[in-house]
Scaffold this motif. Structure first.
Motif, PDB file in Angstrom:
ATOM      1  N   GLN A   5      42.351 -99.402 -75.456  1.00  0.00           N
ATOM      2  CA  GLN A   5      42.103 -99.467 -74.014  1.00  0.00           C
ATOM      3  C   GLN A   5      43.400 -99.484 -73.215  1.00  0.00           C
ATOM      4  OE1 GLN A   5      39.267 -98.982 -72.654  1.00  0.00           O
ATOM      5  NE2 GLN A   5      38.260 -98.874 -74.627  1.00  0.00           N
ATOM      6  N   THR A   6      44.497 -99.746 -73.865  1.00  0.00           N
ATOM      7  CA  THR A   6      45.732 -99.882 -73.123  1.00  0.00           C
ATOM      8  C   THR A   6      46.208 -98.540 -72.606  1.00  0.00           C
ATOM      9  OG1 THR A   6      46.281-101.636 -74.637  1.00  0.00           O
ATOM     10  CG2 THR A   6      48.047-100.851 -73.214  1.00  0.00           C
ATOM     11  N   ARG A   7      46.433 -98.494 -71.314  1.00  0.00           N
ATOM     12  CA  ARG A   7      46.940 -97.254 -70.726  1.00  0.00           C
ATOM     13  C   ARG A   7      48.445 -97.373 -70.573  1.00  0.00           C
ATOM     14  NH1 ARG A   7      43.274 -96.266 -65.609  1.00  0.00           N
ATOM     15  NH2 ARG A   7      43.679 -98.453 -65.169  1.00  0.00           N
ATOM     16  N   LEU A   8      49.073 -96.248 -70.597  1.00  0.00           N
ATOM     17  CA  LEU A   8      50.522 -96.250 -70.418  1.00  0.00           C
ATOM     18  C   LEU A   8      50.822 -95.836 -68.977  1.00  0.00           C
ATOM     19  CD1 LEU A   8      53.287 -96.502 -71.905  1.00  0.00           C
ATOM     20  CD2 LEU A   8      53.184 -94.033 -72.240  1.00  0.00           C
ATOM     21  N   SER A  58      51.723-105.259 -70.724  1.00  0.00           N
ATOM     22  CA  SER A  58      52.392-105.524 -71.998  1.00  0.00           C
ATOM     23  C   SER A  58      53.485-104.478 -72.188  1.00  0.00           C
ATOM     24  CB  SER A  58      51.380-105.413 -73.136  1.00  0.00           C
ATOM     25  OG  SER A  58      50.798-104.130 -73.121  1.00  0.00           O
ATOM     26  N   ASP A  59      54.375-104.762 -73.097  1.00  0.00           N
ATOM     27  CA  ASP A  59      55.276-103.735 -73.581  1.00  0.00           C
ATOM     28  C   ASP A  59      56.116-103.081 -72.468  1.00  0.00           C
ATOM     29  OD1 ASP A  59      56.215-102.513 -75.798  1.00  0.00           O
ATOM     30  OD2 ASP A  59      54.708-100.920 -75.865  1.00  0.00           O
ATOM     31  N   LEU A  67      45.485-101.980 -61.132  1.00  0.00           N
ATOM     32  CA  LEU A  67      46.714-101.180 -61.191  1.00  0.00           C
ATOM     33  C   LEU A  67      47.289-101.008 -59.775  1.00  0.00           C
ATOM     34  CD1 LEU A  67      48.542 -99.710 -63.176  1.00  0.00           C
ATOM     35  CD2 LEU A  67      47.123 -97.668 -62.906  1.00  0.00           C
ATOM     36  N   ALA A  68      46.382-100.796 -58.823  1.00  0.00           N
ATOM     37  CA  ALA A  68      46.817-100.673 -57.425  1.00  0.00           C
ATOM     38  C   ALA A  68      47.509-101.957 -56.965  1.00  0.00           C
ATOM     39  CB  ALA A  68      45.605-100.362 -56.531  1.00  0.00           C
ATOM     40  N   GLY A 107      46.198-103.106 -69.261  1.00  0.00           N
ATOM     41  CA  GLY A 107      44.838-103.329 -69.761  1.00  0.00           C
ATOM     42  C   GLY A 107      43.816-103.575 -68.674  1.00  0.00           C
ATOM     43  N   GLY A 108      44.158-103.383 -67.410  1.00  0.00           N
ATOM     44  CA  GLY A 108      43.227-103.687 -66.318  1.00  0.00           C
ATOM     45  C   GLY A 108      42.551-102.454 -65.739  1.00  0.00           C
TER      46      GLY A 108
END
Ligand code: ADP
Length: 309
Positions: free
Chosen positions: A225-228, A252-253, A272-273, A266-267
């Motif tokens: 699910q983690t987006r970059l 993360s990361d 993200l906004a 992860g949100g």
């Protein structure tokens, strides 16, 4: 349009394909990815009726390829990785030969040859001997042969292998235009980037098993699910960027250097906004901010067990 039902193939002491079930709806370009020996060729050969499965069955446009082979062949355009072209024929003669082999109505053949030659961009070579064609041209001729009888389904085994980048791009455009005309395409490759950007669905095969299969979005989701997210900023705000990002538990990361960085997120979209708003509020002069789409290759690396037979 293509249905593979519990397909299994055993060679003497090798289980090449194990209980493979797959449905590819009309209009899809399905990319079968896997290392050499994964069972891709065996799967495609069973799908077009060239190879009898040990168990299971394959249907194309609802027709069982083993029970009604002649009818099924009318629906299938197949191109193997090493297809024979007859060097001593002219381009149009080669297509004429296959049009007859597919029992196309005699009166239709000349116009259809002209049509497919235009489609694969070989007009200037119509009367040329095949022996003088480049590898990319021969590949396009192979595709012209595979589509001469207007098949509903195309099964392409490693069609891009050995092509230079320009020829690969042409192949890609050609497959896209065939799909736009309603074809359903199953295409295999062991080189992931060959399938990137034009497949609608992908399946990852390993040691005869389908490790994962679905739309690009589904397979991406399964890979985590983690987006970059990547961002850039103007000025000397590195410390502030790091501090702001590291405070957020959904992040993360964090990797950041002067002016640019990436982080895992992860949100939701809204979350993200608010990260962007937080950076701006901290006086970081953000110049770009957005999600980096994962490539097919990255998805594969996450899902594959990297086992090769
Ligand atoms: P891929 O196309 O993914 O490279 P293949 O379908 O060609 O994989 O091969 C799958 C497995 O079956 C491999 O282990 C290969 O060695 C084996 N295999 C393929 N064809 C035969 C054959 N005719 N006889 C015995 N083993 C075979």
């Amino acid at each position: 349009m293509i249905e593979l039902v519990h397909l299994r193939k055993e060679y003497d002491n090798v289980l090449a394909v194990d209980d493979l079930t797959l449905t590819i709806p009309q209009g899809e370009i399905y990319g079968l990815i896997g290392p050499n020996g994964a069972g891709k060729t065996t799967t495609i050969r069973m799908a077009c009726g060239l190879l009898a499965p040990t168990l299971g069955r394959a249907l194309v446009a609802g027709v069982d390829v083993a029970q009604e082979p002649e009818k099924a062949q009318q629906y299938i355009g197949y191109l193997s990785d090493f297809f024979a072209v007859y060097d001593e024929l002219k381009v149009w003669e080669y297509l004429d030969y296959f049009a007859h082999a597919y029992k196309m109505p005699e009166a239709e053949i000349p116009a259809r040859i002209t049509e497919v030659i235009a489609q694969v961009n070989l007009e200037v070579k119509r009367d040329a001997m095949i022996r003088g064609l480049s590898r990319g041209m021969k590949q396009r001729l192979g595709i012209a042969r595979a589509i001469i009888h207007r098949p509903k389904v195309m099964l392409l085994d490693e069609p891009a292998s050995g092509l230079d980048p320009k020829a690969r791009l042409e192949l890609r455009n050609l497959l896209r235009s065939l799909r736009d005309q309603g074809s359903t395409i199953l295409i295999s490759s062991h080189i992931l980037t060959e399938l990137e950007g034009f497949c609608t669905s992908i399946g990852i095969m390993e040691k005869g098993h389908m490790v994962r299969s679905g739309s690009i979005e589904e397979v991406t989701a399964a890979a985590g699910q983690t987006r970059l997210v990547r961002l850039t900023w103007a000025g000397d705000s590195l410390a502030m960027v790091q501090e702001t990002l590291q405070r957020d538990s959904r992040i993360s990361d964090v990797k950041a250097t002067a002016g640019a960085g990436t982080f895992g997120f992860g949100g939701s979209e809204d979350d993200l906004a608010s990260v962007l708003a937080g950076l701006v509020a901290a006086n970081v002069r953000v110049t770009s901010f957005g999600e980096v789409k994962q490539t097919v290759e990255e998805i594969y690396m996450k899902l594959s067990t990297h086992e090769v037979m």
